[in-house]
Design an enzyme around this catalytic site. Sequence first.
Site, PDB file in Angstrom:
ATOM      1  NE  ARG A 175      34.162 -16.214  60.590  1.00 31.79           N
ATOM      2  CZ  ARG A 175      35.178 -16.629  59.873  1.00 31.79           C
ATOM      3  NH1 ARG A 175      34.742 -17.706  58.816  1.00 31.79           N
ATOM      4  NH2 ARG A 175      36.288 -16.494  59.918  1.00 31.79           N
ATOM      5  CB  SER A 224      36.851 -12.378  66.104  1.00 31.88           C
ATOM      6  OG  SER A 224      37.929 -12.761  65.774  1.00 31.88           O
ATOM      7  CD  GLU A 294      33.336 -13.843  63.964  1.00 33.38           C
ATOM      8  OE1 GLU A 294      33.509 -14.718  64.594  1.00 33.38           O
ATOM      9  OE2 GLU A 294      33.803 -13.228  62.894  1.00 33.38           O
TER      10      GLU A 294
END
Length: 308
Positions: A175, A224, A294
Site C-alpha cells: 500500500r 478498508s 489507508e
Amino acid sequence: MSGASGAIRPAALRGELRLHEPMAEHTSWRVGGPAERFYLPADLDDLVMFLGQLPPDEPLFWVGLGSNLLVRDGGIRGTVICTRNRLKNLRALAEDRVYVEAGVPCGHVAKFCAERQLDGAEFLAGIPGTLGGALAMNAGAFGGETWPWVERVVTVDRHGVLRHRGPTDYTVGYRSVRGPVGEWFAAAELKLVRNQDSAGRDKIKALLARRNETQPTHLPSCGSVFRNPEGDFAARLIEAAGLKGFKIGGACVSDKHANFIINTGAATAADIEALVLHVRDTVRQQQGRDLVPEVKIVGVAPVSGAIE
C-alpha cells in the site's frame, strides 16, 4: 450543471470547470465540503492544456471514484481534478498488454482483461477505485496487488508535461508507492498472462461474491480504512478491541467487517475522522499495535488530534 456557482468553460478548454463543487457528490463516503475549483477534463490532451494554464502555486488535488478519500467538512482550497469517466481510454495493445488511463474503474479493467483471456487482473474487481488510485497506493485485494503487472506508466506534472516511466523509477511496497515528486499517474500499460479459457471471468464472479458476503458493499464507506499490520489483520484487531458497531454521530464501525467505517445516513466528515482516530487510539491502547490509515484525509477544519 452542479456546484453553487454553476459551471463555466474557460477559453480553449473542452472540459468543465465548476466552482464551489460539493465533494460529498464525489466521494464514496458521501461527505465533504466544497472544492473551490473542480475540473472535469474532456480527455488527457485537455488535462494537459488545463494544467499548463494553472498558476504555479495553485494547490492541486486528484480524485477518481473518491473511494479512498475523506474530504473534511470545510472543503478543499485550490483545484480538484476529477479523472473518473474522463481519462477513460482502455484498449488492448498487443497479445498480452493493455493500455489503461487513470480514470478507468478497476472493475472495468478486470472485466476487460478477462474477456480477452488475459489473466492477472482479476483481483482489480475487488478494488472500488480507479486505476490511477490503484497505481498511487499499490492497491490490492484477494491476494493480488497492482504493481506486479505494471510494464510502464504515463505521468503528468502540474505544468502539463507528460513522461513515460518504468517500475524501476518507483519504490513499491505494501500500500505504498514512492516516486518522482510532483507527478501524477495519467495512464499505465499492464502486461498480463495469456490464457485460452474463461477461468478469469469465473474467478471474478467468485471474488465479487466473496466480497459481497464479507463486506458492507451496499453502504457508503471508503473500503478498508486501515492497512493490515505485518503478520495480522486490522479487522481482527478492531474486533478484538470491541469496536464493531461503535458509533460517533452518523459514522459507525461496520458489524460485517470491522475495518470498514460506514456512513449510516447522516454522518459528517468530522464524525468519520473522529471515529478513525478513536479506532486507532483504542487499538493502540488495548492491543499495542499501531494501525496506519489507508484512507487519505484532506481539506479544511480538522478535528482535534487529526491525522495528517
